[in-house]
Motif scaffolding. Structure first.
Motif, PDB file in Angstrom:
ATOM      1  N   PRO A  87       0.826  -1.214   0.000  1.00 43.74           N
ATOM      2  CA  PRO A  87       0.000   0.000   0.000  1.00 43.74           C
ATOM      3  C   PRO A  87       0.856   1.258   0.000  1.00 43.74           C
ATOM      4  O   PRO A  87       1.841   1.350   0.712  1.00 43.74           O
ATOM      5  CB  PRO A  87      -0.804  -0.124   1.299  1.00 43.74           C
ATOM      6  CG  PRO A  87      -0.824  -1.588   1.596  1.00 43.74           C
ATOM      7  CD  PRO A  87       0.502  -2.110   1.104  1.00 43.74           C
ATOM      8  N   LYS A 104     -10.533   1.445 -11.067  1.00 45.03           N
ATOM      9  CA  LYS A 104      -9.417   1.622 -10.134  1.00 45.03           C
ATOM     10  C   LYS A 104      -9.723   0.975  -8.786  1.00 45.03           C
ATOM     11  O   LYS A 104      -8.863   0.373  -8.161  1.00 45.03           O
ATOM     12  CB  LYS A 104      -9.085   3.103  -9.972  1.00 45.03           C
ATOM     13  CG  LYS A 104      -8.445   3.699 -11.207  1.00 45.03           C
ATOM     14  CD  LYS A 104      -8.096   5.150 -10.997  1.00 45.03           C
ATOM     15  CE  LYS A 104      -7.609   5.809 -12.257  1.00 45.03           C
ATOM     16  NZ  LYS A 104      -6.712   5.057 -13.097  1.00 45.03           N
ATOM     17  N   ARG A 105     -10.943   1.105  -8.342  1.00 45.76           N
ATOM     18  CA  ARG A 105     -11.337   0.498  -7.064  1.00 45.76           C
ATOM     19  C   ARG A 105     -11.245  -1.022  -7.139  1.00 45.76           C
ATOM     20  O   ARG A 105     -10.779  -1.671  -6.200  1.00 45.76           O
ATOM     21  CB  ARG A 105     -12.746   0.940  -6.690  1.00 45.76           C
ATOM     22  CG  ARG A 105     -13.220   0.404  -5.373  1.00 45.76           C
ATOM     23  CD  ARG A 105     -12.454   1.060  -4.239  1.00 45.76           C
ATOM     24  NE  ARG A 105     -12.894   0.486  -2.989  1.00 45.76           N
ATOM     25  CZ  ARG A 105     -12.079   0.041  -2.049  1.00 45.76           C
ATOM     26  NH1 ARG A 105     -10.786   0.139  -2.197  1.00 45.76           N
ATOM     27  NH2 ARG A 105     -12.550  -0.468  -0.951  1.00 45.76           N
ATOM     28  N   ARG A 117      -7.742  -1.994  -6.985  1.00 44.11           N
ATOM     29  CA  ARG A 117      -7.153  -1.468  -5.753  1.00 44.11           C
ATOM     30  C   ARG A 117      -6.018  -0.479  -5.982  1.00 44.11           C
ATOM     31  O   ARG A 117      -4.928  -0.605  -5.433  1.00 44.11           O
ATOM     32  CB  ARG A 117      -6.719  -2.604  -4.841  1.00 44.11           C
ATOM     33  CG  ARG A 117      -7.873  -3.545  -4.525  1.00 44.11           C
ATOM     34  CD  ARG A 117      -7.817  -4.340  -3.280  1.00 44.11           C
ATOM     35  NE  ARG A 117      -7.169  -3.808  -2.112  1.00 44.11           N
ATOM     36  CZ  ARG A 117      -7.715  -2.967  -1.220  1.00 44.11           C
ATOM     37  NH1 ARG A 117      -8.937  -2.530  -1.407  1.00 44.11           N
ATOM     38  NH2 ARG A 117      -7.054  -2.568  -0.166  1.00 44.11           N
ATOM     39  N   GLN A 165      -5.485   4.006  -6.470  1.00 40.06           N
ATOM     40  CA  GLN A 165      -6.133   5.305  -6.296  1.00 40.06           C
ATOM     41  C   GLN A 165      -5.248   6.404  -6.869  1.00 40.06           C
ATOM     42  O   GLN A 165      -4.044   6.242  -6.976  1.00 40.06           O
ATOM     43  CB  GLN A 165      -6.415   5.579  -4.823  1.00 40.06           C
ATOM     44  CG  GLN A 165      -5.171   5.678  -3.967  1.00 40.06           C
ATOM     45  CD  GLN A 165      -5.513   5.888  -2.499  1.00 40.06           C
ATOM     46  OE1 GLN A 165      -6.632   6.252  -2.163  1.00 40.06           O
ATOM     47  NE2 GLN A 165      -4.538   5.665  -1.638  1.00 40.06           N
ATOM     48  N   ARG A 193      -1.022   2.063  -5.084  1.00 44.58           N
ATOM     49  CA  ARG A 193      -1.727   0.855  -4.639  1.00 44.58           C
ATOM     50  C   ARG A 193      -2.458   1.169  -3.344  1.00 44.58           C
ATOM     51  O   ARG A 193      -1.972   1.912  -2.500  1.00 44.58           O
ATOM     52  CB  ARG A 193      -0.735  -0.278  -4.368  1.00 44.58           C
ATOM     53  CG  ARG A 193      -0.100  -0.818  -5.597  1.00 44.58           C
ATOM     54  CD  ARG A 193       0.821  -1.943  -5.237  1.00 44.58           C
ATOM     55  NE  ARG A 193       1.556  -2.359  -6.427  1.00 44.58           N
ATOM     56  CZ  ARG A 193       2.175  -3.504  -6.520  1.00 44.58           C
ATOM     57  NH1 ARG A 193       2.188  -4.345  -5.509  1.00 44.58           N
ATOM     58  NH2 ARG A 193       2.814  -3.809  -7.621  1.00 44.58           N
ATOM     59  N   MET A 194      -3.630   0.566  -3.186  1.00 42.95           N
ATOM     60  CA  MET A 194      -4.411   0.751  -1.953  1.00 42.95           C
ATOM     61  C   MET A 194      -4.080  -0.364  -0.978  1.00 42.95           C
ATOM     62  O   MET A 194      -3.728  -1.430  -1.311  1.00 42.95           O
ATOM     63  CB  MET A 194      -5.896   0.734  -2.272  1.00 42.95           C
ATOM     64  CG  MET A 194      -6.313   1.864  -3.191  1.00 42.95           C
ATOM     65  SD  MET A 194      -8.000   1.717  -3.749  1.00 42.95           S
ATOM     66  CE  MET A 194      -8.861   2.276  -2.341  1.00 42.95           C
TER      67      MET A 194
END
Length: 132
Positions: free
Chosen positions: A22, A78-79, A82, A84, A131-132
């Motif tokens: 992340p 994008k969600r 994962r 943003q 990256r989330m």
């Protein structure tokens, strides 16, 4: 570790991002996958309500990006993968999202990747995909 400024350790190193996990720079493949998902969704909207007009597809794509990236930092694609889009520590806002998506539609700025791992459309808008 080298002392040379020209030797980046990993994509996003020059931006102070971690090498993985992340908060690290989203890989090119995930960015492309998100783009295809978003285009597919815009195509479905165009097919359902506008007789699959190419202009309606393009318009739906732009509106999705300006509103969703501008306000939330993510689109549906994008969600799902994962990642943003951030400008500083938050969503870029509608104006910078508009600049970014207009450059994205030109295609070439998206493919001009710099040593920091970002496309020209992200560098110009001051955004980065994480990256989330």
């Amino acid at each position: 570790m080298t002392d040379s400024k020209n030797d980046a350790g990993w994509p996003g190193d020059e931006l102070g991002l971690p090498p993985e996990g992340p908060g690290s720079l989203a890989p090119f493949g995930l960015r492309v996958l998100a783009l295809f998902i978003d285009w597919g969704l815009a195509s479905l909207i165009s097919l359902a309500w506008f007789a699959y007009s190419p202009w309606a597809t393009l318009g739906a794509f732009v509106v999705m990006h300006v509103l969703l990236v501008g306000l939330l930092g993510v689109t549906v694609g994008k969600r799902l993968v994962r990642i943003q889009v951030v400008r500083g520590n938050s969503a870029p806002g509608p104006l910078w999202a508009l600049v970014r998506v207009l450059l994205l539609m030109l295609v070439l700025p998206t493919l001009v990747i710099s040593s920091d791992g970002r496309g020209a459309h992200d560098r110009i808008a001051g955004t980065v995909q994480l990256r989330m």
